[in-house]
Design a protein around this motif. Sequence first.
Motif, PDB file in Angstrom:
ATOM      1  N   GLY A 186       0.740  -1.105  -0.010  1.00 63.61           N
ATOM      2  CA  GLY A 186      -0.026   0.103   0.011  1.00 63.61           C
ATOM      3  C   GLY A 186       0.925   1.406  -0.046  1.00 63.61           C
ATOM      4  O   GLY A 186       0.214   2.486  -0.024  1.00 63.61           O
ATOM      5  N   ASN A 187       2.163   1.157  -0.031  1.00 63.90           N
ATOM      6  CA  ASN A 187       3.044   2.329  -0.148  1.00 63.90           C
ATOM      7  C   ASN A 187       4.068   2.263  -1.289  1.00 63.90           C
ATOM      8  O   ASN A 187       5.336   2.512  -1.011  1.00 63.90           O
ATOM      9  N   THR A 188       3.467   2.223  -2.229  1.00 67.09           N
ATOM     10  CA  THR A 188       4.356   2.235  -3.650  1.00 67.09           C
ATOM     11  C   THR A 188       4.168   3.336  -4.313  1.00 67.09           C
ATOM     12  O   THR A 188       5.330   3.476  -5.225  1.00 67.09           O
ATOM     13  N   GLY A 189       3.597   4.334  -4.124  1.00 68.23           N
ATOM     14  CA  GLY A 189       3.396   5.534  -4.615  1.00 68.23           C
ATOM     15  C   GLY A 189       2.962   5.312  -6.141  1.00 68.23           C
ATOM     16  O   GLY A 189       2.214   4.814  -6.344  1.00 68.23           O
ATOM     17  N   ASP A 190       3.907   6.096  -6.987  1.00 67.01           N
ATOM     18  CA  ASP A 190       3.362   6.033  -8.427  1.00 67.01           C
ATOM     19  C   ASP A 190       4.004   4.573  -9.138  1.00 67.01           C
ATOM     20  O   ASP A 190       3.770   4.339 -10.265  1.00 67.01           O
ATOM     21  N   VAL A 191       4.843   3.879  -8.516  1.00 68.31           N
ATOM     22  CA  VAL A 191       5.549   2.546  -8.872  1.00 68.31           C
ATOM     23  C   VAL A 191       4.163   1.397  -9.150  1.00 68.31           C
ATOM     24  O   VAL A 191       3.470   1.191  -7.978  1.00 68.31           O
ATOM     25  N   THR A 192       4.270   0.948 -10.091  1.00 68.09           N
ATOM     26  CA  THR A 192       3.403  -0.238 -10.186  1.00 68.09           C
ATOM     27  C   THR A 192       4.205  -1.822 -10.257  1.00 68.09           C
ATOM     28  O   THR A 192       5.021  -1.684 -11.217  1.00 68.09           O
ATOM     29  N   PRO A 193       4.250  -2.425  -9.249  1.00 67.16           N
ATOM     30  CA  PRO A 193       5.198  -3.340  -9.084  1.00 67.16           C
ATOM     31  C   PRO A 193       4.900  -4.577  -9.795  1.00 67.16           C
ATOM     32  O   PRO A 193       3.936  -4.648 -10.139  1.00 67.16           O
ATOM     33  N   ASP A 194       6.072  -5.162  -9.978  1.00 69.32           N
ATOM     34  CA  ASP A 194       6.214  -6.365 -11.064  1.00 69.32           C
ATOM     35  C   ASP A 194       5.444  -7.694 -10.592  1.00 69.32           C
ATOM     36  O   ASP A 194       4.549  -8.191 -11.050  1.00 69.32           O
ATOM     37  N   TYR A 195       5.512  -7.811  -9.089  1.00 65.67           N
ATOM     38  CA  TYR A 195       5.133  -8.699  -8.350  1.00 65.67           C
ATOM     39  C   TYR A 195       4.545  -8.280  -6.848  1.00 65.67           C
ATOM     40  O   TYR A 195       4.728  -7.203  -6.277  1.00 65.67           O
ATOM     41  N   ILE A 196       3.617  -8.870  -6.397  1.00 64.73           N
ATOM     42  CA  ILE A 196       3.115  -8.645  -4.993  1.00 64.73           C
ATOM     43  C   ILE A 196       3.057  -9.974  -4.138  1.00 64.73           C
ATOM     44  O   ILE A 196       2.892 -11.224  -4.706  1.00 64.73           O
ATOM     45  N   ALA A 197       3.859 -10.051  -3.208  1.00 66.68           N
ATOM     46  CA  ALA A 197       3.822 -11.279  -2.375  1.00 66.68           C
ATOM     47  C   ALA A 197       3.229 -10.882  -0.984  1.00 66.68           C
ATOM     48  O   ALA A 197       3.469 -10.218  -0.260  1.00 66.68           O
ATOM     49  N   LEU A 198       2.404 -11.916  -0.544  1.00 71.09           N
ATOM     50  CA  LEU A 198       1.507 -11.710   0.618  1.00 71.09           C
ATOM     51  C   LEU A 198       1.503 -12.810   1.528  1.00 71.09           C
ATOM     52  O   LEU A 198       1.520 -13.840   0.860  1.00 71.09           O
ATOM     53  N   ASP A 199       1.389 -12.510   2.753  1.00 67.62           N
ATOM     54  CA  ASP A 199       1.320 -13.425   3.805  1.00 67.62           C
ATOM     55  C   ASP A 199      -0.179 -13.490   4.340  1.00 67.62           C
ATOM     56  O   ASP A 199      -0.518 -12.530   4.840  1.00 67.62           O
ATOM     57  N   ASN A 200      -1.222 -14.509   3.745  1.00 61.91           N
ATOM     58  CA  ASN A 200      -2.311 -14.430   4.454  1.00 61.91           C
ATOM     59  C   ASN A 200      -2.746 -15.790   5.208  1.00 61.91           C
ATOM     60  O   ASN A 200      -3.789 -16.426   4.900  1.00 61.91           O
ATOM     61  N   SER A 236      -3.667  -5.257 -13.599  1.00 62.76           N
ATOM     62  CA  SER A 236      -4.135  -6.475 -13.484  1.00 62.76           C
ATOM     63  C   SER A 236      -3.033  -7.402 -13.008  1.00 62.76           C
ATOM     64  O   SER A 236      -1.915  -7.344 -13.517  1.00 62.76           O
ATOM     65  N   TYR A 237      -3.343  -8.246 -12.147  1.00 65.33           N
ATOM     66  CA  TYR A 237      -2.451  -9.327 -11.484  1.00 65.33           C
ATOM     67  C   TYR A 237      -2.925 -10.507 -11.627  1.00 65.33           C
ATOM     68  O   TYR A 237      -4.147 -10.835 -11.533  1.00 65.33           O
ATOM     69  N   THR A 238      -2.009 -11.580 -11.865  1.00 66.23           N
ATOM     70  CA  THR A 238      -2.513 -12.953 -11.574  1.00 66.23           C
ATOM     71  C   THR A 238      -1.434 -13.932 -10.645  1.00 66.23           C
ATOM     72  O   THR A 238      -0.557 -13.506 -10.649  1.00 66.23           O
ATOM     73  N   ILE A 239      -2.244 -14.702 -10.150  1.00 68.83           N
ATOM     74  CA  ILE A 239      -1.596 -15.448  -9.153  1.00 68.83           C
ATOM     75  C   ILE A 239      -0.684 -16.541  -9.815  1.00 68.83           C
ATOM     76  O   ILE A 239      -1.031 -17.108 -10.646  1.00 68.83           O
ATOM     77  N   VAL A 240       0.635 -16.447  -9.413  1.00 71.15           N
ATOM     78  CA  VAL A 240       1.499 -17.408  -9.731  1.00 71.15           C
ATOM     79  C   VAL A 240       1.997 -18.388  -9.188  1.00 71.15           C
ATOM     80  O   VAL A 240       2.887 -19.477  -9.381  1.00 71.15           O
ATOM     81  N   GLY A 241       1.574 -18.480  -7.643  1.00 63.44           N
ATOM     82  CA  GLY A 241       1.882 -19.375  -6.767  1.00 63.44           C
ATOM     83  C   GLY A 241       1.014 -19.109  -5.546  1.00 63.44           C
ATOM     84  O   GLY A 241       1.078 -17.889  -5.025  1.00 63.44           O
ATOM     85  N   ALA A 242       0.893 -20.118  -4.924  1.00 69.47           N
ATOM     86  CA  ALA A 242       0.140 -20.014  -3.518  1.00 69.47           C
ATOM     87  C   ALA A 242       0.490 -21.157  -2.550  1.00 69.47           C
ATOM     88  O   ALA A 242       0.313 -22.476  -3.166  1.00 69.47           O
ATOM     89  N   THR A 243       0.854 -20.943  -1.526  1.00 71.71           N
ATOM     90  CA  THR A 243       1.113 -22.089  -0.535  1.00 71.71           C
ATOM     91  C   THR A 243       1.202 -22.041   1.039  1.00 71.71           C
ATOM     92  O   THR A 243       1.637 -20.834   1.346  1.00 71.71           O
ATOM     93  N   HIS A 244       0.419 -22.440   1.721  1.00 74.09           N
ATOM     94  CA  HIS A 244       0.483 -22.371   3.308  1.00 74.09           C
ATOM     95  C   HIS A 244      -0.086 -21.016   3.421  1.00 74.09           C
ATOM     96  O   HIS A 244       0.353 -20.471   4.500  1.00 74.09           O
ATOM     97  N   GLY A 245      -0.920 -20.410   2.611  1.00 73.14           N
ATOM     98  CA  GLY A 245      -1.418 -18.975   3.007  1.00 73.14           C
ATOM     99  C   GLY A 245      -0.594 -17.865   2.540  1.00 73.14           C
ATOM    100  O   GLY A 245      -1.150 -16.912   2.533  1.00 73.14           O
ATOM    101  N   TYR A 246       0.439 -18.191   1.647  1.00 78.41           N
ATOM    102  CA  TYR A 246       1.296 -17.229   1.211  1.00 78.41           C
ATOM    103  C   TYR A 246       1.068 -17.407  -0.408  1.00 78.41           C
ATOM    104  O   TYR A 246       0.825 -18.323  -0.960  1.00 78.41           O
ATOM    105  N   VAL A 247       0.911 -16.078  -1.024  1.00 81.60           N
ATOM    106  CA  VAL A 247       0.483 -15.890  -2.315  1.00 81.60           C
ATOM    107  C   VAL A 247       1.504 -15.031  -2.964  1.00 81.60           C
ATOM    108  O   VAL A 247       1.919 -13.946  -2.591  1.00 81.60           O
ATOM    109  N   VAL A 248       1.893 -15.245  -4.276  1.00 83.09           N
ATOM    110  CA  VAL A 248       2.691 -14.356  -5.215  1.00 83.09           C
ATOM    111  C   VAL A 248       1.903 -14.361  -6.483  1.00 83.09           C
ATOM    112  O   VAL A 248       1.181 -14.955  -7.059  1.00 83.09           O
ATOM    113  N   LEU A 249       1.646 -12.734  -6.762  1.00 85.58           N
ATOM    114  CA  LEU A 249       0.897 -12.475  -8.011  1.00 85.58           C
ATOM    115  C   LEU A 249       1.963 -11.543  -8.801  1.00 85.58           C
ATOM    116  O   LEU A 249       2.626 -10.890  -8.315  1.00 85.58           O
ATOM    117  N   ARG A 250       1.744 -11.781 -10.229  1.00 87.93           N
ATOM    118  CA  ARG A 250       2.401 -11.364 -11.233  1.00 87.93           C
ATOM    119  C   ARG A 250       1.684 -10.029 -11.761  1.00 87.93           C
ATOM    120  O   ARG A 250       0.501 -10.565 -12.400  1.00 87.93           O
TER     121      ARG A 250
END
Length: 482
Positions: free
Chosen positions: A431-445, A465-479
């Motif tokens: 939530g603090n990327t400013g004007d940068v649109t990151p290549d990836y988002i990595a979350l601990d859910n 627009s982001y798509t999920i490229v990995g998810a395991t044990h509640g952790y998620v990576v989106l590209r």
Amino acid sequence: MPHALPVPPQDTETPPRSIPTPVTHPPRDRRLQPSGRRDPYLLAVVLLAAYATLSVARYRHLATRSWDLGIFEQAIRAYAHLRAPVVDLKGPGFNILGDHFSPVTALLAPAYRIFPSPVTLLVAQAALLALAAVPVTRAAASLLGRRRGLALGVAFGLSWGIQRAVDFDFHEICFAVPLIAFSLEALLARSWRRALLWALPLVLVKEDLGLTLAAIALVVALRARRVAPRAALGALAVAAVGVAATVVTLTVVIPAFNTAGDYDYWTKVDNGLALFDGSGTKLRTLAWLAIPTSGLLALRSPLIAVALPTLGWRFLSADDHYWGTGWHYSAVLMPVVTLALADALGTTRYSPRPWLRSYANQLPAAVAAAALALTTTLPLSVLAEAEVYRTPARVTAVDRMLDRVPDGATVEADLGTLSRLTSRCRVFWTGNTGDVTPDYIALDNSDRSIRDIGEYVHGLHPDASYTIVGATHGYVVLRHRD
């Protein structure tokens, strides 16, 4: 030492008066015996192993407590590549010198350049905190003898303040702890110049430590005023330098690097009105400082004044995180309290009052025993658990998933993932990327606080627009999809 007068003959009907036990004054310069010279270093090695094992195990188990580990890694990574210490976790392009003034962390840059990993910071912190046990043990042994000195060294190494700091991942105060310890050791040895020289670098560790430098200098001036008047005057000048350094850092240096042109933490000081807030918590903190670590006897030494600046800014703050015994905030107080106790014991155990002599003689063993007993409820206690030395299968799975993020990518991450990526990616806080649109988002859910990942990510970046490229044990990576 005066000879005891002979006892005159007594009348048989009058009971004889007992002769008071002569009070032996402590020698001025007791040296550690050759057989004990290795004690401080052996203790430091043991503590280093314990501290590093705890810190690295916490990292290996995905148990990072704060974003500070990522913040400091970004700053030290920048130093290692001869760049300004920009910390994107605080905001895109944010210079960390505009947050806290801690240029001393640049000393870790060479080691980090060779071993670019957050583990490098954790091991370095363990080494610095363990190093402080050397001057503490050595000074105590010089004043009290080998066994009592080693007991105080153990009490310091296992003290709750140090253990809390080790448990807090990484923080710049790990540099302050040995500097204060070496400075106070020199002060107790009446090496006034060395005491001041060890304390001077504190102004490069954190902005408030200039006041700690001033406190140390004032104690030097107090101790040296009769035996070395010129040294006392020099110490007063150093005290003025410490105060001036704090004022200039807070009002000029940090605002110059801060994007808002101010010191962000002024808002946490409530003009002294917060002093009486949370009085119960603050009194408990004072009790923890004075009782298990010194049996209240440290209060008899002027060295305890060195703790006042740190306690002052913490208790004046409106932020209740500073008031208690958690986190890392009390680590800098541990060498102060322990060496104040050693100083007080150096004279108290020769007191003409028998009860005080007895109390002082037993106190080193008592505080060491208290530290050992309390350790069963403190962070180092987990070293007795077999699970600490194993990497859980879920962590291996999460690390494999995060490996899908390529080196050099821009990543928006939260607390659970950021410290796995800061050594090789440009990482932003969620939530603090400013004007940068990151290549990836990595979350601990893993706690399932985010009900709908897609909706959450859309709220972060409505136009991307982001798509999920990995998810395991509640952790998620989106590209990011172009």
